[in-house]
Motif scaffolding. Structure first.
Motif, PDB file in Angstrom:
ATOM      1  N   SER A 228       0.809  -1.217   0.000  1.00 16.21           N
ATOM      2  CA  SER A 228       0.000   0.000   0.000  1.00 16.21           C
ATOM      3  C   SER A 228       0.843   1.269   0.000  1.00 16.21           C
ATOM      4  N   VAL A 229       2.098   1.152   0.383  1.00 16.34           N
ATOM      5  CA  VAL A 229       2.963   2.350   0.472  1.00 16.34           C
ATOM      6  C   VAL A 229       4.220   2.227  -0.384  1.00 16.34           C
ATOM      7  N   ARG A 230       4.296   1.160  -1.182  1.00 15.78           N
ATOM      8  CA  ARG A 230       5.518   0.891  -1.935  1.00 15.78           C
ATOM      9  C   ARG A 230       5.916   2.042  -2.852  1.00 15.78           C
ATOM     10  N   ASP A 231       4.925   2.723  -3.457  1.00 13.71           N
ATOM     11  CA  ASP A 231       5.258   3.777  -4.412  1.00 13.71           C
ATOM     12  C   ASP A 231       5.788   5.045  -3.747  1.00 13.71           C
ATOM     13  N   SER A 238      13.767  13.215  -2.874  1.00 15.52           N
ATOM     14  CA  SER A 238      13.594  14.660  -2.710  1.00 15.52           C
ATOM     15  C   SER A 238      13.051  15.052  -1.337  1.00 15.52           C
ATOM     16  N   VAL A 239      12.880  14.087  -0.429  1.00 16.83           N
ATOM     17  CA  VAL A 239      12.374  14.387   0.917  1.00 16.83           C
ATOM     18  C   VAL A 239      13.228  13.661   1.957  1.00 16.83           C
ATOM     19  N   ASP A 240      13.046  14.069   3.220  1.00 17.37           N
ATOM     20  CA  ASP A 240      13.797  13.451   4.308  1.00 17.37           C
ATOM     21  C   ASP A 240      13.074  12.250   4.899  1.00 17.37           C
ATOM     22  N   VAL A 241      11.752  12.334   5.000  1.00 20.39           N
ATOM     23  CA  VAL A 241      10.969  11.266   5.608  1.00 20.39           C
ATOM     24  C   VAL A 241       9.585  11.219   4.976  1.00 20.39           C
ATOM     25  N   GLY A 242       9.043  10.024   4.860  1.00 25.40           N
ATOM     26  CA  GLY A 242       7.685   9.847   4.370  1.00 25.40           C
ATOM     27  C   GLY A 242       6.791   9.352   5.489  1.00 25.40           C
ATOM     28  N   LEU A 243       5.570   9.870   5.557  1.00 22.57           N
ATOM     29  CA  LEU A 243       4.614   9.495   6.594  1.00 22.57           C
ATOM     30  C   LEU A 243       3.321   9.028   5.938  1.00 22.57           C
ATOM     31  N   ALA A 244       2.784   7.909   6.414  1.00 20.54           N
ATOM     32  CA  ALA A 244       1.555   7.361   5.844  1.00 20.54           C
ATOM     33  C   ALA A 244       0.552   7.068   6.948  1.00 20.54           C
ATOM     34  N   THR A 245      -0.718   7.314   6.660  1.00 19.79           N
ATOM     35  CA  THR A 245      -1.795   7.049   7.616  1.00 19.79           C
ATOM     36  C   THR A 245      -2.878   6.220   6.947  1.00 19.79           C
ATOM     37  N   GLY A 247      -7.123   4.874   6.559  1.00 17.35           N
ATOM     38  CA  GLY A 247      -8.336   5.531   6.087  1.00 17.35           C
ATOM     39  C   GLY A 247      -8.953   6.514   7.044  1.00 17.35           C
ATOM     40  N   ASP A 248      -8.822   6.265   8.361  1.00 15.82           N
ATOM     41  CA  ASP A 248      -9.430   7.182   9.337  1.00 15.82           C
ATOM     42  C   ASP A 248      -8.402   7.818  10.262  1.00 15.82           C
ATOM     43  N   GLY A 249      -7.127   7.679   9.955  1.00 19.69           N
ATOM     44  CA  GLY A 249      -6.096   8.430  10.651  1.00 19.69           C
ATOM     45  C   GLY A 249      -5.710   7.956  12.024  1.00 19.69           C
ATOM     46  N   ASP A 250      -6.063   6.723  12.393  1.00 18.63           N
ATOM     47  CA  ASP A 250      -5.651   6.273  13.725  1.00 18.63           C
ATOM     48  C   ASP A 250      -4.424   5.371  13.682  1.00 18.63           C
ATOM     49  N   ARG A 251      -3.905   5.092  12.497  1.00 20.49           N
ATOM     50  CA  ARG A 251      -2.694   4.274  12.362  1.00 20.49           C
ATOM     51  C   ARG A 251      -1.681   4.995  11.498  1.00 20.49           C
ATOM     52  N   ALA A 252      -0.415   4.668  11.715  1.00 22.17           N
ATOM     53  CA  ALA A 252       0.643   5.327  10.954  1.00 22.17           C
ATOM     54  C   ALA A 252       1.826   4.407  10.739  1.00 22.17           C
ATOM     55  N   SER A 253       2.553   4.683   9.674  1.00 19.98           N
ATOM     56  CA  SER A 253       3.869   4.076   9.461  1.00 19.98           C
ATOM     57  C   SER A 253       4.726   5.124   8.769  1.00 19.98           C
ATOM     58  N   ALA A 254       5.969   4.794   8.488  1.00 22.12           N
ATOM     59  CA  ALA A 254       6.873   5.766   7.878  1.00 22.12           C
ATOM     60  C   ALA A 254       7.649   5.115   6.741  1.00 22.12           C
ATOM     61  N   TYR A 255       8.251   5.972   5.928  1.00 25.53           N
ATOM     62  CA  TYR A 255       9.063   5.496   4.813  1.00 25.53           C
ATOM     63  C   TYR A 255      10.335   6.337   4.760  1.00 25.53           C
ATOM     64  N   SER A 256      11.453   5.668   4.531  1.00 26.69           N
ATOM     65  CA  SER A 256      12.711   6.372   4.343  1.00 26.69           C
ATOM     66  C   SER A 256      13.405   5.710   3.160  1.00 26.69           C
ATOM     67  N   SER A 357      16.940  15.310  17.247  1.00 28.32           N
ATOM     68  CA  SER A 357      18.180  14.525  17.211  1.00 28.32           C
ATOM     69  C   SER A 357      19.211  15.119  16.263  1.00 28.32           C
ATOM     70  N   GLY A 358      18.750  16.031  15.400  1.00 23.30           N
ATOM     71  CA  GLY A 358      19.649  16.587  14.398  1.00 23.30           C
ATOM     72  C   GLY A 358      19.837  15.682  13.197  1.00 23.30           C
ATOM     73  N   LYS A 359      19.070  14.585  13.149  1.00 23.53           N
ATOM     74  CA  LYS A 359      19.160  13.640  12.025  1.00 23.53           C
ATOM     75  C   LYS A 359      18.154  14.021  10.941  1.00 23.53           C
ATOM     76  N   ARG A 360      18.366  13.468   9.747  1.00 28.01           N
ATOM     77  CA  ARG A 360      17.429  13.724   8.657  1.00 28.01           C
ATOM     78  C   ARG A 360      16.827  12.432   8.112  1.00 28.01           C
ATOM     79  N   ARG A 361      17.344  11.310   8.531  1.00 31.31           N
ATOM     80  CA  ARG A 361      16.835  10.022   8.063  1.00 31.31           C
ATOM     81  C   ARG A 361      16.544   9.106   9.255  1.00 31.31           C
ATOM     82  N   LEU A 362      15.463   8.355   9.154  1.00 34.00           N
ATOM     83  CA  LEU A 362      15.119   7.431  10.230  1.00 34.00           C
ATOM     84  C   LEU A 362      16.162   6.331  10.383  1.00 34.00           C
ATOM     85  N   GLU A 363      16.841   5.985   9.294  1.00 37.23           N
ATOM     86  CA  GLU A 363      17.896   4.972   9.380  1.00 37.23           C
ATOM     87  C   GLU A 363      18.987   5.398  10.363  1.00 37.23           C
TER      88      GLU A 363
END
Length: 467
Positions: A228-231, A238-245, A247-256, A357-363
């Motif tokens: 669901s978030v592969r793309d 071009s970004v530092d972090v990706g955030l995904a939620t 259908g109703d905004g009560d769950r989240a994950s991230a992409y780096s 933390s001064g970081k730009r990537r979740l890794e």
């Protein structure tokens, strides 16, 4: 089919079981419940997500509530579930009805009752409502007539909610970081909320799948599913972090550089809270990573393990026993917020963790964490099973001394059967909302995790054949 509430409300296929008449029957049972508890005079909030038919189902609920003389606060548009929970507390309402199937596929819809405290309804409450459904004599009032009688009010808590969640993060730290953030709302109701909050924090925001679409672009609106978030990976240059939620905004994950699962986010978020100087217990579900336990143990914090479902986490937040709670399915909640999982606030905390933390990537945060704890590999699978609850009783007879040559040193049966070995654990758990049995496994070694998962899936198939 009898209407049964699962871990988070009643969900079913639209036009099959989830029909206007059935929704009205559930709404009548909820009306009977709030009236019997003396809560009707405080009113009930009615909200809905962006799914097909959700607005019409919400209108049907409002007609039933007002038909019973219950003051109804109707959201002016589709909204995320955390916003409805927030409005319930701010209005000091007697409860709320939320029309949503959360992360389920587009053909599903659902109805959940949020009690006056703004969190998930306990099993005791939902069982009482279930018992009232069969006895319900549905009474309705036309929405226009309800308006004339002053029984309905249209409310918009978007700005107040935004002000509140922005007050919970370090605005200056985030503004100084100038982070570039990709927001993927998976075509759900978070669009226009999370992205707006991040822009007010000075982030450079790029949007994807932020157009409302009842079909969710043909995807399942679950940010924990890699497909669901592969793309999102196409935008990460071009970004530092990706955030995904969801259908109703009560769950989240991230992409780096890759998809960052909730099991990895949980210890990162807990460490972040500790870095902010917040201390206290932590609560997780039985299916959630033990990396949380290692962070907690190293910092002298107590860990509460509970059955799957945020309704089992919420009491520990309400009582102040835990500063935060979470589940592997992407739901996180916080002691100082409403006791409901909130994917929007969680995304803000992910950004704050990077900024402070001064970081730009979740890794980079994951690498820092690896110096203190063992990083675990998590896998899960499922077996389609009719009447999965029949498997629950059979699990009681499952008592392995070893699994794939690994000694079983602990067994937990608070929800299904969980076997903790020397090198990892496996959980077999019948679903409370779908016709399937889920299997979860975790180990520091990917091959061991896969072996534990394979063992669990085969045991489920054996139990199905034997019943």
């Amino acid at each position: 089919m009898p209407i049964r509430f699962g871990t988070d409300g009643w969900r079913s296929l639209m036009d099959v079981d989830f029909t206007i008449n059935n929704v009205k029957a559930v709404a009548q049972a909820i009306a009977d419940y709030v009236i019997s508890r003396g809560l009707a005079r405080y009113g009930v909030v009615v909200g809905y997500d962006s799914r097909r038919g959700s607005k019409e189902y919400a209108k049907a609920c409002a007609e039933v509530l007002t038909g019973n003389g219950v003051l109804t606060y109707m959201t002016a548009t589709d909204v995320p579930t955390p916003l409805v929970a927030f409005a319930t507390v701010r209005l000091r309402a007697g409860g709320a009805i939320m029309i949503t199937a959360s992360h389920n596929p587009p053909d599903y819809n659902g109805i959940k009752f949020i009690p006056h405290y703004g969190g998930p309804a306990s099993t005791e409450i939902t069982q009482e409502i279930e018992g009232l459904i069969a006895k319900a004599e549905v009474r309705t009032l036309d929405i226009e007539e309800a308006d004339k009688r002053g029984l309905i009010a249209y409310v918009d808590f978007r700005e107040e909610y935004l002000d509140w969640i922005l007050s919970l993060v370090d605005r200056n730290a985030i503004q100084r970081a100038h982070l570039k953030v990709l927001v993927n709302s998976l075509h759900g109701s978070v669009a226009g909320v999370l992205d707006e909050a991040l822009m007010r924090l000075g982030c450079e925001v790029k949007r994807m799948r932020c157009e409302k679409d009842p079909a969710f672009g043909g995807l399942t609106p679950d940010p924990t599913l890699p497909e669901s978030v592969r793309d999102m990976r196409d935008f990460m240059g071009s970004v530092d972090v990706g955030l995904a939620t969801d259908g109703d905004g009560d769950r989240a994950s991230a992409y780096s550089e890759t998809h960052i699962t909730p099991n990895t986010l949980f210890p990162i978020l807990l460490k972040h809270m500790l870095n902010k100087g917040v201390r206290g217990g932590v609560v997780r579900t039985v299916a959630t990573t033990h990396m949380v336990d290692e962070v907690a143990t190293k910092n002298g914090l107590r860990v509460y393990e509970v059955p799957v479902g945020f309704k089992n986490i919420a009491p520990h937040l309400l009582m102040g026993e835990a500063i935060m709670g979470g589940e592997e399915s992407g739901g996180f909640g916080y002691k100082w917020h409403v006791p409901e999982k909130d994917g929007i606030l969680t995304c803000l905390y992910i950004v704050e963790a990077l900024a402070m933390s001064g970081k730009r990537r979740l890794e980079e945060l994951i690498h820092e964490m690896s110096k203190e704890i063992k990083l675990m590999h998590n896998v899960r699978g499922k077996v389609d099973v009719e009447r999965p609850q029949e498997i629950r009783g059979l699990l009681a007879g499952l008592e392995p001394q070893s699994i794939e040559g690994l000694r079983v040193k602990e067994v937990c049966r608070i929800d299904g059967a969980k076997f903790v070995t020397e090198k990892g654990w496996v959980l077999i758990r019948p679903s409370g909302t779908e016709p399937l049995v889920r299997v979860y496994a975790e180990s520091e070694e990917p091959k061991v995790a896969e072996a534990l998962l394979a063992w669990g899936l085969e045991k489920v198939r054996e139990l199905v054949r034997a019943r």
